[in-house]
Design a protein around this motif. Structure first.
Motif, PDB file in Angstrom:
ATOM      1  N   SER A  34       1.125  -1.436  -0.357  1.00 48.95           N
ATOM      2  CA  SER A  34       0.246   0.121  -0.397  1.00 48.95           C
ATOM      3  C   SER A  34       0.497   1.532  -0.036  1.00 48.95           C
ATOM      4  CB  SER A  34      -0.637  -0.308   1.117  1.00 48.95           C
ATOM      5  OG  SER A  34      -1.998   0.394   1.152  1.00 48.95           O
ATOM      6  N   ALA A  35       0.490   2.714  -0.523  1.00 52.09           N
ATOM      7  CA  ALA A  35       0.733   3.473  -0.468  1.00 52.09           C
ATOM      8  C   ALA A  35       0.114   4.235   0.050  1.00 52.09           C
ATOM      9  CB  ALA A  35       1.463   3.572  -2.354  1.00 52.09           C
ATOM     10  N   LEU A  36      -0.074   5.304   1.070  1.00 46.63           N
ATOM     11  CA  LEU A  36      -0.740   6.039   1.729  1.00 46.63           C
ATOM     12  C   LEU A  36      -0.210   7.250   1.593  1.00 46.63           C
ATOM     13  CD1 LEU A  36      -1.502   3.444   4.378  1.00 46.63           C
ATOM     14  CD2 LEU A  36      -2.420   3.651   2.676  1.00 46.63           C
ATOM     15  N   SER A  37      -0.871   8.652   1.893  1.00 39.31           N
ATOM     16  CA  SER A  37      -0.405  10.024   1.775  1.00 39.31           C
ATOM     17  C   SER A  37      -0.681  11.000   3.215  1.00 39.31           C
ATOM     18  CB  SER A  37      -0.512  10.600   0.237  1.00 39.31           C
ATOM     19  OG  SER A  37      -2.365  10.700   0.285  1.00 39.31           O
ATOM     20  N   THR A  38      -2.013  10.524   3.821  1.00 32.60           N
ATOM     21  CA  THR A  38      -2.197  11.306   5.034  1.00 32.60           C
ATOM     22  C   THR A  38      -1.953  10.173   6.034  1.00 32.60           C
ATOM     23  OG1 THR A  38      -4.794  11.075   4.483  1.00 32.60           O
ATOM     24  CG2 THR A  38      -3.897  13.251   3.001  1.00 32.60           C
ATOM     25  N   VAL A  39      -2.298  12.128   7.318  1.00 28.67           N
ATOM     26  CA  VAL A  39      -2.489  11.049   9.050  1.00 28.67           C
ATOM     27  C   VAL A  39      -3.955   9.456   8.599  1.00 28.67           C
ATOM     28  CG1 VAL A  39      -2.909  11.332  11.101  1.00 28.67           C
ATOM     29  CG2 VAL A  39      -1.079  12.226   9.627  1.00 28.67           C
ATOM     30  N   GLU A  40      -4.522  10.620   8.345  1.00 34.37           N
ATOM     31  CA  GLU A  40      -6.326  10.295   8.054  1.00 34.37           C
ATOM     32  C   GLU A  40      -6.098   8.446   7.600  1.00 34.37           C
ATOM     33  OE1 GLU A  40      -9.470  10.811   9.740  1.00 34.37           O
ATOM     34  OE2 GLU A  40      -8.519  12.279  10.832  1.00 34.37           O
ATOM     35  N   GLU A  41      -5.596   8.747   5.721  1.00 36.17           N
ATOM     36  CA  GLU A  41      -6.419   7.362   5.287  1.00 36.17           C
ATOM     37  C   GLU A  41      -4.474   6.530   5.926  1.00 36.17           C
ATOM     38  OE1 GLU A  41      -4.798   6.165   0.138  1.00 36.17           O
ATOM     39  OE2 GLU A  41      -3.492   7.797   1.044  1.00 36.17           O
ATOM     40  N   ALA A  42      -3.966   6.603   6.314  1.00 27.74           N
ATOM     41  CA  ALA A  42      -2.992   5.513   7.299  1.00 27.74           C
ATOM     42  C   ALA A  42      -3.590   5.156   8.173  1.00 27.74           C
ATOM     43  CB  ALA A  42      -1.961   5.836   7.597  1.00 27.74           C
ATOM     44  N   THR A  43      -4.155   5.903   8.959  1.00 28.34           N
ATOM     45  CA  THR A  43      -4.551   5.501  10.221  1.00 28.34           C
ATOM     46  C   THR A  43      -5.957   4.425   9.985  1.00 28.34           C
ATOM     47  OG1 THR A  43      -4.720   7.309  11.496  1.00 28.34           O
ATOM     48  CG2 THR A  43      -6.297   6.200  12.233  1.00 28.34           C
ATOM     49  N   THR A  44      -6.525   4.508   9.435  1.00 28.59           N
ATOM     50  CA  THR A  44      -7.237   3.982   8.370  1.00 28.59           C
ATOM     51  C   THR A  44      -6.987   2.444   8.282  1.00 28.59           C
ATOM     52  OG1 THR A  44      -9.059   5.886   8.332  1.00 28.59           O
ATOM     53  CG2 THR A  44      -9.754   3.881   6.791  1.00 28.59           C
ATOM     54  N   TRP A  45      -5.898   2.813   7.211  1.00 28.86           N
ATOM     55  CA  TRP A  45      -5.661   1.628   6.443  1.00 28.86           C
ATOM     56  C   TRP A  45      -4.650   0.725   7.238  1.00 28.86           C
ATOM     57  CZ3 TRP A  45      -1.169  -1.706   5.982  1.00 28.86           C
ATOM     58  CH2 TRP A  45      -1.516  -2.463   4.451  1.00 28.86           C
ATOM     59  N   PHE A  46      -4.187   1.226   8.426  1.00 30.58           N
ATOM     60  CA  PHE A  46      -3.228   0.048   9.457  1.00 30.58           C
ATOM     61  C   PHE A  46      -4.248  -0.175  10.587  1.00 30.58           C
ATOM     62  CE2 PHE A  46       0.315   3.337   8.102  1.00 30.58           C
ATOM     63  CZ  PHE A  46       0.980   1.696   8.042  1.00 30.58           C
ATOM     64  N   ALA A  47      -5.430   0.241  10.861  1.00 30.82           N
ATOM     65  CA  ALA A  47      -6.254  -0.340  11.927  1.00 30.82           C
ATOM     66  C   ALA A  47      -6.797  -1.536  11.085  1.00 30.82           C
ATOM     67  CB  ALA A  47      -7.479   1.102  11.793  1.00 30.82           C
ATOM     68  N   GLY A  48      -7.419  -1.333   9.963  1.00 32.52           N
ATOM     69  CA  GLY A  48      -8.246  -2.429   9.476  1.00 32.52           C
ATOM     70  C   GLY A  48      -7.554  -3.608   8.528  1.00 32.52           C
ATOM     71  N   ASN A  49      -5.487  -2.957   8.535  1.00 31.56           N
ATOM     72  CA  ASN A  49      -5.183  -4.855   8.089  1.00 31.56           C
ATOM     73  C   ASN A  49      -4.058  -4.839   9.005  1.00 31.56           C
ATOM     74  OD1 ASN A  49      -5.943  -5.004   5.134  1.00 31.56           O
ATOM     75  ND2 ASN A  49      -6.158  -2.333   5.625  1.00 31.56           N
ATOM     76  N   GLU A  50      -3.821  -4.889  10.407  1.00 32.69           N
ATOM     77  CA  GLU A  50      -2.407  -4.977  10.993  1.00 32.69           C
ATOM     78  C   GLU A  50      -2.031  -6.128  11.153  1.00 32.69           C
ATOM     79  OE1 GLU A  50      -4.117  -5.673  15.398  1.00 32.69           O
ATOM     80  OE2 GLU A  50      -6.133  -6.441  14.429  1.00 32.69           O
ATOM     81  N   ASN A  51      -2.123  -7.336   9.970  1.00 28.73           N
ATOM     82  CA  ASN A  51      -1.591  -8.810   9.372  1.00 28.73           C
ATOM     83  C   ASN A  51      -0.804  -8.386   8.547  1.00 28.73           C
ATOM     84  OD1 ASN A  51      -2.213  -9.433  12.574  1.00 28.73           O
ATOM     85  ND2 ASN A  51      -3.883 -10.027  12.023  1.00 28.73           N
TER      86      ASN A  51
END
Length: 258
Positions: A34-51
């Motif tokens: 994944s390539a992320l660009s904002t705090v909001e986007e990253a927070t959401t992605w990491f919260a749903g893809n921890e593994n």
């Protein structure tokens, strides 16, 4: 060969693409998930893809805040390699799973060394233990740098030296960065905005927003604008409005008062 599932968090599109390209060149076992660009986007992605990932390459100053805010919102237990234009945040970075800290503009060797450090860390007897601060503090001591006093700029069929002090502001449009001088000349720069930030004296130049880096000497006045923002007037006059977001107003005022 086990792949290293890697996430890139970077708000500059050119820098993100460059980093991903370098990772692909130097480490064929890296898979960019994944390539992320904002705090909001990253927070959401990491919260749903921890593994779903093993390693993070992360910028520190993103468009909507500092990436450290991500760690305040969710728990991240994977190692992070910070790639940033700022050396001010080194200690904080290492307190947030940092295993390396690379200053922009980075090169292939630095990225390769960081990847190898991750591999050595994973191969150690206790990979869950982050590096000791003594080793990381030693790295911080080597981060001091001098700032550019001039740029050698390609202009038509010539190379023109331009003093940094005579540049009123830099701006970016369509992924091209321009410099406007105090005598109203315009030049195309061979740097991204983040690379320029790393090379410019922070007491003299301020990153107003994603589009503008302004010289203190170029500011003629500052007006209050809608929603708590500030409108900065400069000379030469900019074709686009230079706005300071409400969140960055305190930082801008502090900079102007120094």
């Amino acid at each position: 060969m086990k792949t290293i599932r890697t996430v890139v968090v970077e708000d500059e599109a050119v820098t993100s693409r460059n980093l991903i390209h370098l990772l692909g060149e130097i480490a064929h076992d890296i898979d960019i998930v994944s390539a992320l660009s904002t705090v909001e986007e990253a927070t959401t992605w990491f919260a749903g893809n921890e593994n779903m990932y093993d390693l993070i390459f992360m910028d520190i100053r993103l468009a909507d805040g500092l990436s450290f805010d991500i760690f305040k919102r969710i728990a991240i237990d994977k190692p992070v390699i910070f790639v940033t234009a700022y050396n001010d945040y080194a200690i904080t970075a290492f307190r947030n799973n940092g295993i390396d800290y690379i200053l922009k503009p980075f090169d292939e060797e630095e990225i390769a060394n960081a990847v190898n450090k991750y591999k050595r860390w994973m191969g150690s007897a206790t990979p869950h233990v982050l590096p000791v601060f003594a080793d990381l503090a030693a790295q911080i001591g080597n981060l001091s740098k001098s700032y550019k006093k001039s740029f050698l700029i390609h202009y038509r069929d010539k190379l023109i030296p331009v003093e940094t002090a005579k540049i009123s502001w830099f701006y970016t449009a369509n992924e091209i960065v321009y410099a406007r001088t105090d005598d109203d000349r315009q030049f195309v720069m061979d740097f991204t905005m983040e690379q320029l930030e790393q090379q410019l004296e922070p007491d003299t130049f301020f990153r107003a927003n994603r589009q503008f880096l302004i010289n203190r000497r170029a500011i003629t006045e500052v007006e209050f604008y809608f929603n708590g923002r500030l409108l900065v007037k400069v000379k030469p006059i900019a074709e686009m409005q230079i706005l300071i977001s409400k969140a960055r107003v305190p930082e801008f005022k502090k900079w102007m008062n120094t």
